[in-house]
Design a protein around this motif. Structure first.
Motif, PDB file in Angstrom:
ATOM      1  N   GLN A  95       0.826  -1.005  -0.047  1.00  0.00           N
ATOM      2  CA  GLN A  95      -0.146  -0.162   0.186  1.00  0.00           C
ATOM      3  C   GLN A  95       0.958   1.193  -0.050  1.00  0.00           C
ATOM      4  O   GLN A  95       1.858   1.155   0.502  1.00  0.00           O
ATOM      5  N   GLU A  96       0.417   2.276  -0.684  1.00  0.00           N
ATOM      6  CA  GLU A  96       1.170   3.635  -0.715  1.00  0.00           C
ATOM      7  C   GLU A  96       1.139   4.349   0.671  1.00  0.00           C
ATOM      8  O   GLU A  96       1.999   4.947   0.847  1.00  0.00           O
ATOM      9  N   TYR A  97       0.167   3.863   1.590  1.00  0.00           N
ATOM     10  CA  TYR A  97       0.031   4.663   2.776  1.00  0.00           C
ATOM     11  C   TYR A  97      -0.453   3.447   3.536  1.00  0.00           C
ATOM     12  O   TYR A  97      -1.508   2.879   3.578  1.00  0.00           O
ATOM     13  N   ARG A  98       0.081   3.462   4.820  1.00  0.00           N
ATOM     14  CA  ARG A  98      -0.271   2.549   5.941  1.00  0.00           C
ATOM     15  C   ARG A  98      -1.019   3.525   6.823  1.00  0.00           C
ATOM     16  O   ARG A  98      -0.639   4.534   7.662  1.00  0.00           O
ATOM     17  N   PHE A  99      -2.191   3.161   7.244  1.00  0.00           N
ATOM     18  CA  PHE A  99      -3.295   3.988   8.112  1.00  0.00           C
ATOM     19  C   PHE A  99      -2.641   3.500   9.399  1.00  0.00           C
ATOM     20  O   PHE A  99      -2.427   2.333   9.903  1.00  0.00           O
ATOM     21  N   ARG A 100      -2.617   4.616  10.429  1.00  0.00           N
ATOM     22  CA  ARG A 100      -2.314   4.610  11.909  1.00  0.00           C
ATOM     23  C   ARG A 100      -3.634   4.756  12.814  1.00  0.00           C
ATOM     24  O   ARG A 100      -3.589   4.004  13.766  1.00  0.00           O
ATOM     25  N   GLY A 101      -4.492   5.321  12.314  1.00  0.00           N
ATOM     26  CA  GLY A 101      -5.874   5.551  12.882  1.00  0.00           C
ATOM     27  C   GLY A 101      -7.146   5.001  12.611  1.00  0.00           C
ATOM     28  O   GLY A 101      -7.893   4.367  13.131  1.00  0.00           O
ATOM     29  N   MET A 102      -7.372   5.147  11.127  1.00  0.00           N
ATOM     30  CA  MET A 102      -8.574   4.446  10.404  1.00  0.00           C
ATOM     31  C   MET A 102      -8.541   2.992  10.227  1.00  0.00           C
ATOM     32  O   MET A 102      -7.081   2.744   9.681  1.00  0.00           O
ATOM     33  N   GLN A 103      -9.327   2.315  10.691  1.00  0.00           N
ATOM     34  CA  GLN A 103      -9.150   0.826  10.325  1.00  0.00           C
ATOM     35  C   GLN A 103     -10.021   0.333   9.080  1.00  0.00           C
ATOM     36  O   GLN A 103     -11.045   0.870   8.792  1.00  0.00           O
ATOM     37  N   ARG A 213     -17.675  11.480  15.180  1.00  0.00           N
ATOM     38  CA  ARG A 213     -17.966  10.283  14.727  1.00  0.00           C
ATOM     39  C   ARG A 213     -17.764   9.021  15.555  1.00  0.00           C
ATOM     40  O   ARG A 213     -18.296   7.939  15.188  1.00  0.00           O
ATOM     41  N   ASN A 214     -16.563   9.072  16.227  1.00  0.00           N
ATOM     42  CA  ASN A 214     -16.128   8.136  17.116  1.00  0.00           C
ATOM     43  C   ASN A 214     -16.559   7.816  18.157  1.00  0.00           C
ATOM     44  O   ASN A 214     -17.147   8.851  18.705  1.00  0.00           O
ATOM     45  N   ALA A 215     -16.412   6.777  18.783  1.00  0.00           N
ATOM     46  CA  ALA A 215     -17.186   6.445  19.992  1.00  0.00           C
ATOM     47  C   ALA A 215     -16.501   7.015  21.067  1.00  0.00           C
ATOM     48  O   ALA A 215     -15.305   7.604  21.168  1.00  0.00           O
ATOM     49  N   GLU A 216     -17.416   7.158  22.149  1.00  0.00           N
ATOM     50  CA  GLU A 216     -17.020   8.333  23.157  1.00  0.00           C
ATOM     51  C   GLU A 216     -15.814   7.606  23.988  1.00  0.00           C
ATOM     52  O   GLU A 216     -16.082   6.385  24.279  1.00  0.00           O
ATOM     53  N   GLY A 217     -14.929   8.352  24.583  1.00  0.00           N
ATOM     54  CA  GLY A 217     -13.857   7.613  25.141  1.00  0.00           C
ATOM     55  C   GLY A 217     -12.786   7.414  24.437  1.00  0.00           C
ATOM     56  O   GLY A 217     -11.587   6.853  24.824  1.00  0.00           O
ATOM     57  N   THR A 218     -12.673   7.622  22.868  1.00  0.00           N
ATOM     58  CA  THR A 218     -11.678   7.508  22.155  1.00  0.00           C
ATOM     59  C   THR A 218     -10.560   8.452  22.572  1.00  0.00           C
ATOM     60  O   THR A 218     -10.703   9.524  22.595  1.00  0.00           O
ATOM     61  N   SER A 219      -9.202   7.783  22.488  1.00  0.00           N
ATOM     62  CA  SER A 219      -8.340   8.502  23.149  1.00  0.00           C
ATOM     63  C   SER A 219      -7.772   9.651  22.108  1.00  0.00           C
ATOM     64  O   SER A 219      -7.991   9.761  20.957  1.00  0.00           O
ATOM     65  N   ARG A 220      -7.358  10.914  22.565  1.00  0.00           N
ATOM     66  CA  ARG A 220      -6.855  11.828  21.836  1.00  0.00           C
ATOM     67  C   ARG A 220      -5.776  11.630  20.622  1.00  0.00           C
ATOM     68  O   ARG A 220      -5.902  11.937  19.758  1.00  0.00           O
ATOM     69  N   ALA A 221      -4.948  10.347  21.091  1.00  0.00           N
ATOM     70  CA  ALA A 221      -3.755  10.082  20.222  1.00  0.00           C
ATOM     71  C   ALA A 221      -4.468   9.386  18.937  1.00  0.00           C
ATOM     72  O   ALA A 221      -3.920   9.403  17.617  1.00  0.00           O
ATOM     73  N   GLU A 222      -5.527   8.460  19.259  1.00  0.00           N
ATOM     74  CA  GLU A 222      -6.228   7.870  18.013  1.00  0.00           C
ATOM     75  C   GLU A 222      -6.856   8.844  17.212  1.00  0.00           C
ATOM     76  O   GLU A 222      -6.865   8.738  15.973  1.00  0.00           O
ATOM     77  N   ILE A 223      -7.442   9.848  17.929  1.00  0.00           N
ATOM     78  CA  ILE A 223      -8.128  10.834  16.944  1.00  0.00           C
ATOM     79  C   ILE A 223      -7.042  11.749  16.542  1.00  0.00           C
ATOM     80  O   ILE A 223      -7.330  11.971  15.009  1.00  0.00           O
TER      81      ILE A 223
END
Length: 250
Positions: A95-103, A213-223
């Motif tokens: 892949q040209e880009y490896r996703f770090r947050g989006m699955q 859009r993401n679930a409540e409690g999602t970490s700031r790093a993941e966002i």
């Protein structure tokens, strides 16, 4: 002119001339202490504003610079990683880009709708009647029709956004009666009009959208990783700190 006597708020002067003594009475009103305190407070507040605003602007520029540097480093690392992998294993797909947050979304959605109708709450008039069909997973569907045919109303009804009317009919997700609104993390809805805040930057828009859009409690790093993913995939790195603006002002 010589002052004859002085009182707390009155000064009286005497002058002798050919016509006789003339008395001039000058009244000097004393300024209440409360007004002086208020004026001093106003000066202090204005001074603080002029001091704080440049500091806030400087810190904001520093923060944006750090974010830009992080984005550049991640992008550079990704390019070198892909180049190295292709050099070692040229026949291997990468892949040209490896996703770090989006699955990646593994699940697929088949959407069926039957007798979908919308009736205005105030007038009681039906503006959409008996629409039936389906959207298969992995396929692109186009809704076509002249102006006023009900395309937007149909999409609003399908996505549970027709707040102005009463929606009836049946919607099935993968064969189960459900609502598209319940699939918040797997669907996106782009309205006709802009709903972004015109005074925020591109990165800030994506950040708040990810938070909502993401679930409540999602970490700031993941966002933050999700925002980086979108900026890279949509090629928005160069304008991530630009104000979005509006239709009238860009």
């Amino acid at each position: 002119l010589k002052p004859s006597f002085v009182e707390p708020s009155i000064v009286r002067f005497s002058e002798a001339n050919a016509l006789g003594p003339t008395h001039v009475r000058v009244v000097a009103m004393a300024t209440p202490k409360g007004h002086i305190v208020m004026e001093i407070m106003q000066i202090i507040v204005v001074a603080l504003v002029y001091i704080i605003l440049p500091i806030f602007g400087f810190l904001n520029r520093q923060r944006r610079s750090k974010l830009s540097s992080r984005s550049d480093v991640l992008s550079e690392c990704e390019r070198y990683s892909v180049a190295l992998f292709r050099h070692i294993l040229p026949d291997m797909a990468v892949q040209e880009y490896r996703f770090r947050g989006m699955q990646p979304k593994i699940a697929s959605l088949d959407i069926e709708f039957k007798d979908l109708s919308v009736t205005l709450k105030k007038e009681g008039r039906c503006i959409l009647e008996g629409v039936t069909g389906e959207f298969k997973a992995g396929r692109m569907a186009t809704i076509m029709g002249p102006s006023g045919a009900g395309k937007t109303t149909f999409m609003n009804a399908l996505c549970d956004k027709a707040y102005y009317g009463k929606t009836t009919g049946e919607i099935r997700i993968n064969g189960v009666i459900s609502s598209i609104a319940a699939m918040k993390q797997m669907r996106g809805f782009v309205p006709q009009d802009d709903i972004v805040h015109e005074h925020l930057t591109v990165r800030e828009q994506l950040y708040y959208s990810a938070k909502l859009r993401n679930a409540e409690g999602t970490s700031r790093a993941e966002i933050s990783n999700i925002v980086e993913d979108v900026l890279h995939v949509m090629h928005l790195l160069e304008v991530q700190h630009s104000i979005v603006g509006s239709l009238e002002k860009r």
